[in-house]
Design a protein around this motif. Sequence first.
Motif, mmCIF file in Angstrom:
data_model
loop_
_atom_site.group_PDB
_atom_site.id
_atom_site.type_symbol
_atom_site.label_atom_id
_atom_site.label_comp_id
_atom_site.label_asym_id
_atom_site.label_seq_id
_atom_site.Cartn_x
_atom_site.Cartn_y
_atom_site.Cartn_z
ATOM 1 N N TYR B 57 0.758 -1.124 0.001
ATOM 2 C CA TYR B 57 -0.007 -0.173 -0.003
ATOM 3 C C TYR B 57 0.892 1.337 -0.178
ATOM 4 O O TYR B 57 0.387 2.200 -0.558
ATOM 5 C CB TYR B 57 -0.852 0.085 1.285
ATOM 6 N N LYS B 186 -1.866 6.132 3.205
ATOM 7 C CA LYS B 186 -2.197 6.562 1.606
ATOM 8 C C LYS B 186 -1.491 7.483 1.045
ATOM 9 O O LYS B 186 -1.454 7.346 -0.075
ATOM 10 C CB LYS B 186 -3.766 6.815 1.721
ATOM 11 N N GLY B 189 1.804 6.429 -0.126
ATOM 12 C CA GLY B 189 1.804 5.323 -1.291
ATOM 13 C C GLY B 189 1.208 6.228 -2.465
ATOM 14 O O GLY B 189 1.569 5.667 -3.861
ATOM 15 N N SER B 190 0.260 7.373 -2.319
ATOM 16 C CA SER B 190 -0.260 7.934 -3.677
ATOM 17 C C SER B 190 1.043 8.871 -4.211
ATOM 18 O O SER B 190 1.035 9.069 -5.340
ATOM 19 C CB SER B 190 -1.338 8.887 -3.288
ATOM 20 N N GLY B 191 1.549 9.444 -3.309
ATOM 21 C CA GLY B 191 3.070 10.288 -3.782
ATOM 22 C C GLY B 191 3.706 10.551 -2.709
ATOM 23 O O GLY B 191 3.601 11.442 -1.702
ATOM 24 N N THR B 252 -4.952 -4.062 -5.051
ATOM 25 C CA THR B 252 -4.038 -2.999 -4.806
ATOM 26 C C THR B 252 -2.810 -3.248 -5.556
ATOM 27 O O THR B 252 -2.061 -4.297 -5.707
ATOM 28 C CB THR B 252 -3.530 -3.730 -3.168
ATOM 29 N N THR B 255 2.164 -0.223 -7.248
ATOM 30 C CA THR B 255 2.265 1.328 -6.961
ATOM 31 C C THR B 255 1.932 1.897 -5.529
ATOM 32 O O THR B 255 2.294 3.003 -5.267
ATOM 33 C CB THR B 255 1.919 2.200 -8.301
ATOM 34 N N GLY B 257 -1.068 3.162 -2.629
ATOM 35 C CA GLY B 257 -2.010 4.132 -2.638
ATOM 36 C C GLY B 257 -3.599 3.938 -2.792
ATOM 37 O O GLY B 257 -4.367 4.536 -2.317
ATOM 38 N N VAL B 258 -3.945 2.879 -3.484
ATOM 39 C CA VAL B 258 -5.151 2.524 -3.675
ATOM 40 C C VAL B 258 -5.366 1.116 -3.132
ATOM 41 O O VAL B 258 -4.370 0.381 -3.092
ATOM 42 C CB VAL B 258 -5.677 2.475 -5.075
ATOM 43 N N LYS B 308 -5.956 3.784 -12.553
ATOM 44 C CA LYS B 308 -5.253 4.333 -11.483
ATOM 45 C C LYS B 308 -3.731 4.146 -11.571
ATOM 46 O O LYS B 308 -2.986 4.643 -10.969
ATOM 47 C CB LYS B 308 -5.645 3.500 -10.074
ATOM 48 N N SER B 310 -2.156 5.691 -13.912
ATOM 49 C CA SER B 310 -1.489 6.853 -14.417
ATOM 50 C C SER B 310 -0.640 6.802 -15.770
ATOM 51 O O SER B 310 0.534 7.575 -16.016
ATOM 52 C CB SER B 310 -0.541 7.757 -13.411
#
Lengths: 347, 314
Positions: B57, B186, B189-191, B252, B255, B257-258, B308, B310
């Motif tokens: 995650y 989160k 994980g997202s950035g 999941t 990468t 984040g989701v 998701k 990108s």
Amino acid sequence: MTDISAQTEALGGLLTRDRIVRWAPVLVLVALVLLFPFFEFLADLVEGKEHVYLLDSRFFSIRNGARIGIAATPALMVAVGATFIIIMGSIDLSMEGTISVCAVLFAFAFLGWGGTLASWAWLAIPLALVVGALLGFVNGMIHVRLKIPSFMASLAMGFVGTGLALLLTGGDRLRVEDELFRSLLTVRWLNFPIMCYVALAFLLLAWFIQSHTALGRNFYAVGGGEQLAQSSGLNVARVRIMGFTLAGIFFAVGALLAVGRIGIAETATGNNFMFVSITAVVVGGTALWGGIGGVWNTLVGVLIVNVINNGMVVIGLPPYVQDGVLGTLVILAVALSTNRKSVTFVK
Amino acid sequence: MNLERIKPHFPWMTLLALVCVVGAANPAFFDPLGFLSLVTDVVPLFIMALGMTFAIYIGGIDLSAQQVANMVTVVATVYLSQFGIGVAVICVLAGFLFGAMSGFVTTRLYVPSFVSTLAMGFIALSAAKYLSGQRALSMDVTERNTSFGWMFDSTAGVPHQLAIAIALLAFAWFLQTRTSFGRALKAVGSGELAAVASGLNVDRVKILAFAISGAFAGIAGLVFSVKLSGGDANLANGFLLLAIVAVLVGGTPLTGGVGGVINTAIGTLIVMVIRAAMVYLEISATQQQMVFGVVLIIAIALTIDCSKLSGVVK
């Protein structure tokens, strides 16, 4: 005055931080090669035996060098294949399956077409390479066309490969006992078996592809920044598929050398190659996020891993400690060869 | 119907479709008792996958989970007679510590988690081999039953092992969605760069995530060791890739984040159904692994949420 400043600058230019970091894997390798004989030296010193450092070492001998070479060559070929993928910033975990399938199909064809290199059975060698390329191509197609990240696509392809090998053999072992083929291991030039020279030839080929072909440069372009490469007109999907195909060919070479070494092809031929080869690539200084490193780094990395493994046996470390020592040294080697200035974060 | 809106629901739809296909081919699959025992069997794998979710995650991976579980089976077997049920605490702590060390090596020594956790796994393997004397150990039956016998009972038809799994899932879900730590996960994980820039102590979050992964691997090892009534440095081999697959199939992505822990529950069930299907559809042993791989590719292709990713698929 100008002369002096020029000289100091040259010296400073020789030992920059960047350069030390770039050569760190080689330094680690040299340190390890000097370290294990030192332990032997200490052991003999304690026992009161005569021992000249390096000269009397069992580790630092041509015999043992050949032993390390034999152990390292199949893994080197697999790791070289994986290097191209990792330079692109992807990862390939399908090698165990690909190796098993190539080894098993090679053995079937080789035995079926005569069982000796002096007959039409030599065709089994190009067949194995084609099979490797095909599996790599399928791997790349699944990754690119179905838009599945390479980690998962290749992992699943690895399952398929191992399963296919199991299906083909039904769990049996195939013995390849042709003397001409086994001469890969048995015939030695300058103390090293032929398989080491074969691996060296393929390493040079890999270096040529990496440095002197458009494809090789494109791997770096994709790894350095995929979106940038895409927008400058590069067909990234094609480069990726070519990369996986190329890796498949090198996995097949690894499979042939592995069969040549042991003389047996079975489903388990590919076991243990996955983590060893990727560890070796990373230890050699090729970054998992892509764009940095190359096949010479991989050579150093494979040698580091094999020198550690061999050295621990030579100095007589208890077997249960060996895994732990390998793990610790791998962490140290990677930590030393990472340039912290250029890394913003690590996943 | 908007495709973008139903995409997050693909994992459980895939699960449902798989169950229907297998059930249609062999109605015996729908037998509730058989189904319950299938689900109970997959509990150790699920617990490991649950921990793995935290590592993935945040965009990392934990390859030490299997070896930590191996080590814990040995620890549990060796120290059961000395500490009784208290051995559980030691097991969880051991896992937590190994995970924390992986996190430390990753964040402070800049070693990618792929390599750092792999290397920490080797160290755990060494510890397991040393503690077990490289033999397969077995637990004393009466001691096991007094300390952990309750695990094999069931209340109102729910086996206690399953109850443990559900409790852990609830705990992980709470951690992920209802705490500031979960939000931090989160964010990382997202950035990661954005998380650093907004003043988050990213290193601490990552170390904690790996530690949780290790602790769950420890629990998985403990449950597995109690189930098999023994410990061995190779007991949990084969769990690692399945646990990773369970997380990824659940939706999941690597990468980060989701996705999350509920996705992993669905992913584990998908893996379970695929494996059970081999038995119910009478696929021969030599073909099973290949079929598993092919179905896996299809399942991943179905469940993955491309929007998701990108644009870049690494």
